[in-house]
Write a protein that holds these residues in place. Structure first.
Motif, mmCIF file in Angstrom:
data_model
loop_
_atom_site.group_PDB
_atom_site.id
_atom_site.type_symbol
_atom_site.label_atom_id
_atom_site.label_comp_id
_atom_site.label_asym_id
_atom_site.label_seq_id
_atom_site.Cartn_x
_atom_site.Cartn_y
_atom_site.Cartn_z
ATOM 1 N N THR A 267 0.840 -1.185 0.000
ATOM 2 C CA THR A 267 0.000 0.000 0.000
ATOM 3 C C THR A 267 0.882 1.245 0.000
ATOM 4 N N PHE A 268 0.235 2.394 -0.097
ATOM 5 C CA PHE A 268 0.955 3.670 -0.050
ATOM 6 C C PHE A 268 1.775 3.757 1.236
ATOM 7 N N ARG A 269 1.190 3.338 2.337
ATOM 8 C CA ARG A 269 1.898 3.398 3.621
ATOM 9 C C ARG A 269 3.163 2.535 3.594
ATOM 10 N N HIS A 270 3.058 1.358 3.011
ATOM 11 C CA HIS A 270 4.206 0.454 2.927
ATOM 12 C C HIS A 270 5.359 1.111 2.177
ATOM 13 N N TYR A 271 5.101 1.569 0.949
ATOM 14 C CA TYR A 271 6.176 2.144 0.133
ATOM 15 C C TYR A 271 6.692 3.444 0.730
ATOM 16 N N ASP A 272 5.812 4.233 1.334
ATOM 17 C CA ASP A 272 6.234 5.475 1.952
ATOM 18 C C ASP A 272 7.130 5.194 3.159
ATOM 19 N N GLN A 273 6.801 4.147 3.898
ATOM 20 C CA GLN A 273 7.557 3.827 5.111
ATOM 21 C C GLN A 273 8.957 3.306 4.794
ATOM 22 N N THR B 198 14.364 7.314 -7.687
ATOM 23 C CA THR B 198 13.237 8.103 -7.182
ATOM 24 C C THR B 198 12.025 7.962 -8.099
ATOM 25 N N ALA B 199 12.250 7.800 -9.408
ATOM 26 C CA ALA B 199 11.135 7.549 -10.319
ATOM 27 C C ALA B 199 10.466 6.227 -9.986
ATOM 28 N N PHE B 200 11.259 5.234 -9.636
ATOM 29 C CA PHE B 200 10.714 3.930 -9.246
ATOM 30 C C PHE B 200 9.807 4.058 -8.024
ATOM 31 N N LEU B 201 10.252 4.793 -7.015
ATOM 32 C CA LEU B 201 9.450 4.958 -5.812
ATOM 33 C C LEU B 201 8.161 5.712 -6.107
ATOM 34 N N TYR B 202 8.235 6.709 -6.979
ATOM 35 C CA TYR B 202 7.018 7.435 -7.364
ATOM 36 C C TYR B 202 6.027 6.494 -8.045
ATOM 37 N N VAL B 203 6.514 5.662 -8.941
ATOM 38 C CA VAL B 203 5.640 4.702 -9.634
ATOM 39 C C VAL B 203 5.031 3.722 -8.631
ATOM 40 N N ALA B 204 5.817 3.300 -7.648
ATOM 41 C CA ALA B 204 5.304 2.383 -6.625
ATOM 42 C C ALA B 204 4.151 3.015 -5.847
ATOM 43 N N LEU B 205 4.322 4.285 -5.472
ATOM 44 C CA LEU B 205 3.261 4.980 -4.742
ATOM 45 C C LEU B 205 2.019 5.163 -5.608
ATOM 46 N N GLN B 206 2.215 5.463 -6.886
ATOM 47 C CA GLN B 206 1.085 5.617 -7.793
ATOM 48 C C GLN B 206 0.344 4.298 -7.984
ATOM 49 N N GLN B 207 1.086 3.206 -8.086
ATOM 50 C CA GLN B 207 0.434 1.898 -8.236
ATOM 51 C C GLN B 207 -0.339 1.538 -6.976
#
Length: 240
Positions: A80-86, A166-175
């Protein structure tokens, strides 16, 4: 440098090198002194370092239930967003090492002649690396959740100045947001099969607003659509 997560190919430790007396192991392990000296040399080997970063990234991005619990994540909050953000701060150095390895070691080859192509834009190589990394770890986790498109990957990479990590992390949050949207839409359809909502309309619910508070707005639109469909089915025309 700590490389406790390294799990390199075993072929590295079977390598030999010649000298004037014959062939000898690159990493000898007959005595304890040999093992200590070989371990120090192996720690500097690029593939050993790479395996450490690869394992560390995989554990953070796709953890087993036990590891997720240690990170303070429940099974419901995985991917989830929380997972990738954390985990973003912890996984970023590993992603950067992986991205640099892929980009700097990449070669472009002519599909017919087999010759190396030298006039290839660096952003094209970075885009290929980003797509590869996303395909490894980031995918839809909910039914009817669409994956990120190549165009979206390209826009994410350009917006971050070609920084693959950083693009990868952005894509992860968007997914992760798309997966959450798919869950919200499923809840709407469960309440009423005629209800629907766009991404922007569901953003308040994604940010914590109750879905019930938005349901009246969606219900009114669904009622109007149902009335229009009924009129058209009877051969008439609904005046706007």
């Amino acid at each position: 440098r700590e490389l406790r997560l390294a799990d390199p190919p075993k072929r590295l430790f079977a390598g030999v090198q010649p000298d004037e007396t014959g062939f000898h192991q690159i990493f000898p392990c007959r005595t304890q002194d040999d093992i200590v000296a070989s371990a120090e040399r192996a720690a500097m080997h690029p593939e050993v370092v790479l395996s450490h970063h690869l394992t560390a990234a995989a554990r953070l991005l796709d953890p087993c239930p036990e590891m997720a619990k240690d990170m303070g994540l429940s099974s419901a909050s995985l991917f989830t967003f929380r997972h990738y953000d954390q985990v973003s701060g912890r996984v970023l150095p590993h992603l950067r090492h992986l991205a640099n390895f892929l980009v700097e070691g990449a070669r472009a080859i002519h599909s017919v002649k087999g010759d190396d192509l030298v006039q290839v834009a660096k952003m094209a190589i970075k885009m290929t690396a980003l797509e590869f990394m996303v395909n490894c770890w980031i995918r839809p986790r909910k039914a009817l959740s669409a994956p990120c498109t190549v165009q979206e990957l390209w826009e994410a990479l350009k917006a971050r100045g070609g920084d693959v990590a950083t693009a990868f992390l952005y894509v992860a949050l968007q997914q992760a947001n798309r997966d959450s949207m798919a869950t919200l839409r499923k809840q709407l359809r469960h309440r009423n099969p005629s209800l629907w909502a766009s991404y922007d309309e569901l953003l308040p619910a994604l940010n914590g607003k109750s879905l019930e508070a938005l349901e009246n707005q969606f219900q009114s639109r669904a009622d109007v659509q149902a009335l229009q469909d009924l009129v058209y089915q009877r051969g008439g025309r609904c005046r706007r």
